[in-house]
Design a protein around this motif. Structure first.
Motif, PDB file in Angstrom:
ATOM      1  N   ARG A  97       6.369   7.282  39.975  1.00 47.11           N
ATOM      2  CA  ARG A  97       5.116   6.522  39.949  1.00 47.11           C
ATOM      3  C   ARG A  97       3.908   7.454  39.924  1.00 47.11           C
ATOM      4  O   ARG A  97       2.960   7.247  39.167  1.00 47.11           O
ATOM      5  N   ALA A  98       3.937   8.500  40.741  1.00 50.36           N
ATOM      6  CA  ALA A  98       2.816   9.454  40.780  1.00 50.36           C
ATOM      7  C   ALA A  98       2.643  10.150  39.439  1.00 50.36           C
ATOM      8  O   ALA A  98       1.518  10.354  38.968  1.00 50.36           O
ATOM      9  N   ILE A  99       3.746  10.504  38.799  1.00 46.09           N
ATOM     10  CA  ILE A  99       3.679  11.153  37.484  1.00 46.09           C
ATOM     11  C   ILE A  99       3.155  10.178  36.447  1.00 46.09           C
ATOM     12  O   ILE A  99       2.315  10.528  35.611  1.00 46.09           O
ATOM     13  N   TRP A 100       3.627   8.932  36.482  1.00 46.16           N
ATOM     14  CA  TRP A 100       3.139   7.919  35.532  1.00 46.16           C
ATOM     15  C   TRP A 100       1.645   7.680  35.704  1.00 46.16           C
ATOM     16  O   TRP A 100       0.935   7.480  34.729  1.00 46.16           O
ATOM     17  N   GLU A 101       1.182   7.664  36.938  1.00 48.19           N
ATOM     18  CA  GLU A 101      -0.248   7.441  37.182  1.00 48.19           C
ATOM     19  C   GLU A 101      -1.090   8.610  36.672  1.00 48.19           C
ATOM     20  O   GLU A 101      -2.170   8.410  36.134  1.00 48.19           O
ATOM     21  N   LYS A 102      -0.587   9.816  36.842  1.00 47.23           N
ATOM     22  CA  LYS A 102      -1.326  11.006  36.411  1.00 47.23           C
ATOM     23  C   LYS A 102      -1.279  11.186  34.889  1.00 47.23           C
ATOM     24  O   LYS A 102      -2.262  11.586  34.268  1.00 47.23           O
ATOM     25  N   TYR A 103      -0.124  10.881  34.280  1.00 48.92           N
ATOM     26  CA  TYR A 103       0.065  11.059  32.840  1.00 48.92           C
ATOM     27  C   TYR A 103       0.661   9.782  32.239  1.00 48.92           C
ATOM     28  O   TYR A 103       1.841   9.729  31.912  1.00 48.92           O
ATOM     29  N   PRO A 104      -0.162   8.747  32.102  1.00 52.27           N
ATOM     30  CA  PRO A 104       0.349   7.456  31.612  1.00 52.27           C
ATOM     31  C   PRO A 104       0.763   7.508  30.143  1.00 52.27           C
ATOM     32  O   PRO A 104       0.236   8.296  29.360  1.00 52.27           O
ATOM     33  N   SER A 105       1.701   6.660  29.802  1.00 51.68           N
ATOM     34  CA  SER A 105       2.118   6.511  28.406  1.00 51.68           C
ATOM     35  C   SER A 105       1.018   5.772  27.651  1.00 51.68           C
ATOM     36  O   SER A 105       0.524   4.741  28.120  1.00 51.68           O
ATOM     37  N   LEU A 106       0.649   6.303  26.505  1.00 49.86           N
ATOM     38  CA  LEU A 106      -0.401   5.655  25.722  1.00 49.86           C
ATOM     39  C   LEU A 106       0.043   4.286  25.223  1.00 49.86           C
ATOM     40  O   LEU A 106      -0.775   3.393  25.044  1.00 49.86           O
ATOM     41  N   SER A 107       1.354   4.107  25.017  1.00 51.66           N
ATOM     42  CA  SER A 107       1.875   2.825  24.540  1.00 51.66           C
ATOM     43  C   SER A 107       2.201   1.879  25.703  1.00 51.66           C
ATOM     44  O   SER A 107       2.440   0.703  25.492  1.00 51.66           O
ATOM     45  N   GLY A 108       2.261   2.430  26.913  1.00 50.87           N
ATOM     46  CA  GLY A 108       2.631   1.617  28.069  1.00 50.87           C
ATOM     47  C   GLY A 108       4.135   1.508  28.246  1.00 50.87           C
ATOM     48  O   GLY A 108       4.607   0.870  29.173  1.00 50.87           O
ATOM     49  N   ALA A 109       4.902   2.135  27.356  1.00 45.62           N
ATOM     50  CA  ALA A 109       6.366   2.091  27.425  1.00 45.62           C
ATOM     51  C   ALA A 109       6.899   3.406  27.988  1.00 45.62           C
ATOM     52  O   ALA A 109       6.418   4.482  27.637  1.00 45.62           O
ATOM     53  N   TYR A 110       7.889   3.299  28.849  1.00 45.80           N
ATOM     54  CA  TYR A 110       8.548   4.464  29.432  1.00 45.80           C
ATOM     55  C   TYR A 110      10.030   4.348  29.135  1.00 45.80           C
ATOM     56  O   TYR A 110      10.583   3.257  29.143  1.00 45.80           O
ATOM     57  N   VAL A 111      10.696   5.477  28.871  1.00 48.29           N
ATOM     58  CA  VAL A 111      12.074   5.411  28.396  1.00 48.29           C
ATOM     59  C   VAL A 111      13.131   5.542  29.483  1.00 48.29           C
ATOM     60  O   VAL A 111      14.283   5.252  29.240  1.00 48.29           O
ATOM     61  N   GLY A 112      12.778   5.983  30.671  1.00 46.79           N
ATOM     62  CA  GLY A 112      13.775   6.147  31.716  1.00 46.79           C
ATOM     63  C   GLY A 112      14.553   7.431  31.541  1.00 46.79           C
ATOM     64  O   GLY A 112      14.226   8.279  30.717  1.00 46.79           O
ATOM     65  N   PHE A 113      15.619   7.596  32.320  1.00 43.50           N
ATOM     66  CA  PHE A 113      16.407   8.833  32.322  1.00 43.50           C
ATOM     67  C   PHE A 113      17.059   9.075  30.978  1.00 43.50           C
ATOM     68  O   PHE A 113      17.591   8.169  30.347  1.00 43.50           O
ATOM     69  N   LYS A 114      17.024  10.325  30.552  1.00 44.75           N
ATOM     70  CA  LYS A 114      17.716  10.767  29.341  1.00 44.75           C
ATOM     71  C   LYS A 114      18.501  12.018  29.685  1.00 44.75           C
ATOM     72  O   LYS A 114      18.062  12.836  30.483  1.00 44.75           O
ATOM     73  N   GLU A 115      19.670  12.176  29.079  1.00 48.52           N
ATOM     74  CA  GLU A 115      20.410  13.427  29.202  1.00 48.52           C
ATOM     75  C   GLU A 115      19.559  14.530  28.598  1.00 48.52           C
ATOM     76  O   GLU A 115      18.682  14.273  27.779  1.00 48.52           O
ATOM     77  N   ALA A 116      19.830  15.760  28.968  1.00 42.49           N
ATOM     78  CA  ALA A 116      19.007  16.899  28.543  1.00 42.49           C
ATOM     79  C   ALA A 116      18.817  16.948  27.036  1.00 42.49           C
ATOM     80  O   ALA A 116      17.704  17.129  26.543  1.00 42.49           O
ATOM     81  N   GLU A 117      19.880  16.762  26.278  1.00 45.53           N
ATOM     82  CA  GLU A 117      19.781  16.858  24.822  1.00 45.53           C
ATOM     83  C   GLU A 117      18.825  15.813  24.260  1.00 45.53           C
ATOM     84  O   GLU A 117      18.049  16.080  23.356  1.00 45.53           O
ATOM     85  N   GLU A 118      18.882  14.602  24.809  1.00 46.63           N
ATOM     86  CA  GLU A 118      17.983  13.545  24.357  1.00 46.63           C
ATOM     87  C   GLU A 118      16.543  13.836  24.759  1.00 46.63           C
ATOM     88  O   GLU A 118      15.614  13.625  23.993  1.00 46.63           O
ATOM     89  N   ALA A 119      16.344  14.340  25.984  1.00 48.50           N
ATOM     90  CA  ALA A 119      15.021  14.650  26.473  1.00 48.50           C
ATOM     91  C   ALA A 119      14.375  15.764  25.647  1.00 48.50           C
ATOM     92  O   ALA A 119      13.196  15.715  25.350  1.00 48.50           O
ATOM     93  N   PHE A 120      15.163  16.754  25.252  1.00 44.39           N
ATOM     94  CA  PHE A 120      14.640  17.860  24.459  1.00 44.39           C
ATOM     95  C   PHE A 120      14.079  17.352  23.137  1.00 44.39           C
ATOM     96  O   PHE A 120      13.098  17.865  22.632  1.00 44.39           O
ATOM     97  N   ARG A 121      14.705  16.338  22.581  1.00 42.93           N
ATOM     98  CA  ARG A 121      14.210  15.786  21.308  1.00 42.93           C
ATOM     99  C   ARG A 121      12.871  15.073  21.478  1.00 42.93           C
ATOM    100  O   ARG A 121      12.132  14.906  20.522  1.00 42.93           O
ATOM    101  N   LEU A 122      12.556  14.652  22.699  1.00 40.31           N
ATOM    102  CA  LEU A 122      11.300  13.970  22.957  1.00 40.31           C
ATOM    103  C   LEU A 122      10.114  14.923  22.944  1.00 40.31           C
ATOM    104  O   LEU A 122       8.988  14.513  22.758  1.00 40.31           O
ATOM    105  N   ILE A 123      10.374  16.190  23.203  1.00 42.06           N
ATOM    106  CA  ILE A 123       9.261  17.144  23.202  1.00 42.06           C
ATOM    107  C   ILE A 123       9.374  17.947  21.971  1.00 42.06           C
ATOM    108  O   ILE A 123       8.791  18.443  21.267  1.00 42.06           O
TER     109      ILE A 123
END
Length: 123
Positions: A97-123
């Motif tokens: 919650r603290a991270i979401w408040e500090k760096y909110p999603s511009l679309s308002g959607a959050y994806v939840g937990f991702k395995e490392a390989e999936e998360a790496f593709r997000l950045i």
């Protein structure tokens, strides 16, 4: 420092008082944009493909800030303990919650937990 579970319960027999890890004095500096930018470039982070900042003016995007913040806070909590495929830890909801408040999603959607390989593709 509080444990990953984030709650220290003090029970006087009738009432339970909980303390969130975000109340620890070491937590707020972790979410500083400049701290996240430094952590983003550390080789230890092992981002695949050495991603580049996607935000305006060569800065991290909000999505990148959130992903790096999750990783940095987890590193801070674990103090070098290694995680792996069958050894996962869930960040406390107060941290998320603290991270979401500090760096909110511009679309308002959050994806939840991702395995490392999936998360790496997000950045």
């Amino acid at each position: 420092m509080p444990q990953l579970e984030s709650l220290d319960s003090a029970n006087n027999g009738t009432t339970s008082v909980c303390r969130c890890i975000t109340e620890d004095p070491g937590f707020p500096p972790l979410l500083s944009r400049s701290v996240l930018e430094v952590f983003f470039y550390l080789p230890k982070v092992n981002w695949k493909g050495r991603p580049r900042p996607e935000g305006p003016g060569g800065t991290l995007s909000m999505d990148q800030c959130r992903l790096v913040a999750y990783r940095l806070v987890l590193e801070w909590i674990l103090k070098g303990q290694r995680l792996g495929r069958h050894n996962r830890k869930v960040l406390p909801s107060c941290v998320v919650r603290a991270i979401w408040e500090k760096y909110p999603s511009l679309s308002g959607a959050y994806v939840g937990f991702k395995e490392a390989e999936e998360a790496f593709r997000l950045i």
